[in-house]
Design a protein around this motif. Structure first.
Motif, PDB file in Angstrom:
ATOM      1  N   ALA A  96       0.857  -1.175   0.000  1.00 56.34           N
ATOM      2  CA  ALA A  96       0.000   0.000   0.000  1.00 56.34           C
ATOM      3  C   ALA A  96       0.895   1.228   0.000  1.00 56.34           C
ATOM      4  N   ILE A  97       0.495   2.235  -0.736  1.00 57.24           N
ATOM      5  CA  ILE A  97       1.201   3.514  -0.737  1.00 57.24           C
ATOM      6  C   ILE A  97       0.327   4.524  -0.014  1.00 57.24           C
ATOM      7  N   GLY A 156      -5.425  -0.713  -7.845  1.00 57.97           N
ATOM      8  CA  GLY A 156      -5.106  -0.686  -9.266  1.00 57.97           C
ATOM      9  C   GLY A 156      -3.744  -1.268  -9.547  1.00 57.97           C
ATOM     10  N   GLU A 157      -3.286  -1.073 -10.783  1.00 58.04           N
ATOM     11  CA  GLU A 157      -1.995  -1.584 -11.205  1.00 58.04           C
ATOM     12  C   GLU A 157      -1.008  -0.436 -11.351  1.00 58.04           C
ATOM     13  N   PHE A 158       0.155  -0.617 -10.750  1.00 57.57           N
ATOM     14  CA  PHE A 158       1.222   0.386 -10.808  1.00 57.57           C
ATOM     15  C   PHE A 158       2.539  -0.366 -10.878  1.00 57.57           C
ATOM     16  N   ALA A 159       3.357   0.013 -11.836  1.00 55.34           N
ATOM     17  CA  ALA A 159       4.657  -0.641 -12.025  1.00 55.34           C
ATOM     18  C   ALA A 159       4.515  -2.152 -12.198  1.00 55.34           C
ATOM     19  N   GLY A 160       3.433  -2.548 -12.849  1.00 58.21           N
ATOM     20  CA  GLY A 160       3.269  -3.950 -13.195  1.00 58.21           C
ATOM     21  C   GLY A 160       2.693  -4.841 -12.113  1.00 58.21           C
ATOM     22  N   ARG A 161       2.218  -4.254 -11.024  1.00 56.22           N
ATOM     23  CA  ARG A 161       1.638  -5.092  -9.979  1.00 56.22           C
ATOM     24  C   ARG A 161       0.477  -4.366  -9.308  1.00 56.22           C
ATOM     25  N   ARG A 170      12.990  -0.473   4.318  1.00 59.22           N
ATOM     26  CA  ARG A 170      13.911   0.666   4.215  1.00 59.22           C
ATOM     27  C   ARG A 170      14.987   0.384   3.165  1.00 59.22           C
ATOM     28  N   GLU A 171      15.548  -0.801   3.190  1.00 58.33           N
ATOM     29  CA  GLU A 171      16.611  -1.138   2.244  1.00 58.33           C
ATOM     30  C   GLU A 171      16.109  -1.089   0.804  1.00 58.33           C
ATOM     31  N   GLN A 172      14.869  -1.490   0.592  1.00 55.44           N
ATOM     32  CA  GLN A 172      14.310  -1.406  -0.758  1.00 55.44           C
ATOM     33  C   GLN A 172      14.204   0.046  -1.221  1.00 55.44           C
ATOM     34  N   LEU A 173      13.762   0.926  -0.341  1.00 56.64           N
ATOM     35  CA  LEU A 173      13.670   2.339  -0.691  1.00 56.64           C
ATOM     36  C   LEU A 173      15.050   2.938  -0.950  1.00 56.64           C
ATOM     37  N   ILE A 174      16.007   2.598  -0.116  1.00 63.35           N
ATOM     38  CA  ILE A 174      17.368   3.115  -0.266  1.00 63.35           C
ATOM     39  C   ILE A 174      17.970   2.662  -1.597  1.00 63.35           C
ATOM     40  N   ARG A 224      10.156   1.680  -8.811  1.00 59.68           N
ATOM     41  CA  ARG A 224      11.300   0.781  -8.795  1.00 59.68           C
ATOM     42  C   ARG A 224      11.201  -0.239  -7.650  1.00 59.68           C
ATOM     43  N   VAL A 225      10.724   0.209  -6.493  1.00 62.65           N
ATOM     44  CA  VAL A 225      10.529  -0.709  -5.372  1.00 62.65           C
ATOM     45  C   VAL A 225       9.507  -1.778  -5.743  1.00 62.65           C
ATOM     46  N   LEU A 226       8.406  -1.343  -6.321  1.00 63.64           N
ATOM     47  CA  LEU A 226       7.326  -2.277  -6.634  1.00 63.64           C
ATOM     48  C   LEU A 226       7.714  -3.227  -7.756  1.00 63.64           C
ATOM     49  N   ALA A 227       8.492  -2.745  -8.695  1.00 62.25           N
ATOM     50  CA  ALA A 227       8.903  -3.590  -9.821  1.00 62.25           C
ATOM     51  C   ALA A 227       9.959  -4.602  -9.410  1.00 62.25           C
ATOM     52  N   GLY A 228      10.644  -4.309  -8.289  1.00 56.04           N
ATOM     53  CA  GLY A 228      11.727  -5.179  -7.847  1.00 56.04           C
ATOM     54  C   GLY A 228      11.252  -6.474  -7.266  1.00 56.04           C
TER      55      GLY A 228
END
Length: 245
Positions: free
Chosen positions: A5-6, A40-45, A138-142, A241-245
């Motif tokens: 969730a964002i 909805g869908e954002f960055a492929g998910r 946090r590491e994903q955001l960094i 980028r986080v979500l696509a990872g």
């Protein structure tokens, strides 16, 4: 796969690029959410999106129904929350346009409904809040900020103040003595409520102005709004980028 969730803060009442499939107006034991949850869908998910201050932006930080927001996201299936916050910069490294992924926070708010463990309880629960943010998130955001080439700090102490007014010079001096690096108005009780519901939670903070006394200029909403406009593209690409990872 983790359901993200964002939580959109000031400047992020809509998530550009989100293909909305449905909106959820959920009833909670704590009243209505700030806005409907967009699915909805954002960055492929598939992701959930909730505007913390409502859409349009009309709910001040001290009146956000934090309990309803977090409860509804959990009810909608969220497992992790990426919280976007606009903040003031206290530490000299925290200039306008800089990002911070805080690792600690200090709560200076008062009078907010700050826990789900209230009322007619069968037992008292104390959560471990030693480390308020989920380290893996946090590491994903960094990593995403680094990949995007953003100016960022991988650590910082977030001071959560009551608002809606900005702080005095003396208050910022106190926060600096306390070890705070950035200051915002919505970091708490949101982080603690997420922990109570066992949701992963991390903050992506965008500095939109120098805190009081950190510049000779008067802080204006025009300055803050321009910084938000300048920074939101990087916020969205970082989240993608986080979500696509």
């Amino acid at each position: 796969m983790t359901v993200y969730a964002i939580m959109g803060g000031t400047g992020l009442t809509q998530l550009e690029g989100l293909t909305i499939t449905r909106s959820l107006a959920l009833d909670t034991p704590y009243g209505p959410t700030s806005a409907d949850i967009q699915v909805g869908e954002f960055a492929g998910r598939e992701v959930l999106f909730l505007a913390r201050h409502g859409h349009p932006h009309r709910v001040p930080p001290h009146q956000v129904n934090y309990r309803a927001n977090i409860w509804a996201l959990k009810q909608a299936g969220a497992q992790a929350i990426l919280a976007v916050n606009a903040v003031g910069g206290i530490h000299m490294a925290m200039g306008t346009g800089h990002f911070c992924v805080p690792h600690q926070l200090i709560d200076y708010t008062s009078g907010r409904e700050h826990t789900f463990f209230a009322g007619d309880l069968e037992h008292v629960t104390h959560i471990d809040f030693s480390h308020p943010y989920t380290e893996s998130l946090r590491e994903q955001l960094i990593g995403a900020l680094a990949a995007e080439g953003c100016s960022y700090s991988s650590h910082g102490v977030y001071a959560a103040t009551q608002g809606p007014r900005l702080e005095t010079v003396a208050e910022i001096a106190r926060l600096e003595r306390d070890g705070c690096d950035i200051v915002g108005m919505t970091g708490m009780p949101e982080a603690a409520l997420a922990r109570e519901l066992e949701l992963e939670y991390a903050c992506l903070a965008l500095v939109v102005n120098p805190a009081a006394g950190k510049s000779t200029a008067i802080i204006t909403m025009a300055e803050i709004e321009q910084a938000l406009r300048d920074g939101m593209g990087k916020v969205k690409s970082t989240l993608a980028r986080v979500l696509a990872g």
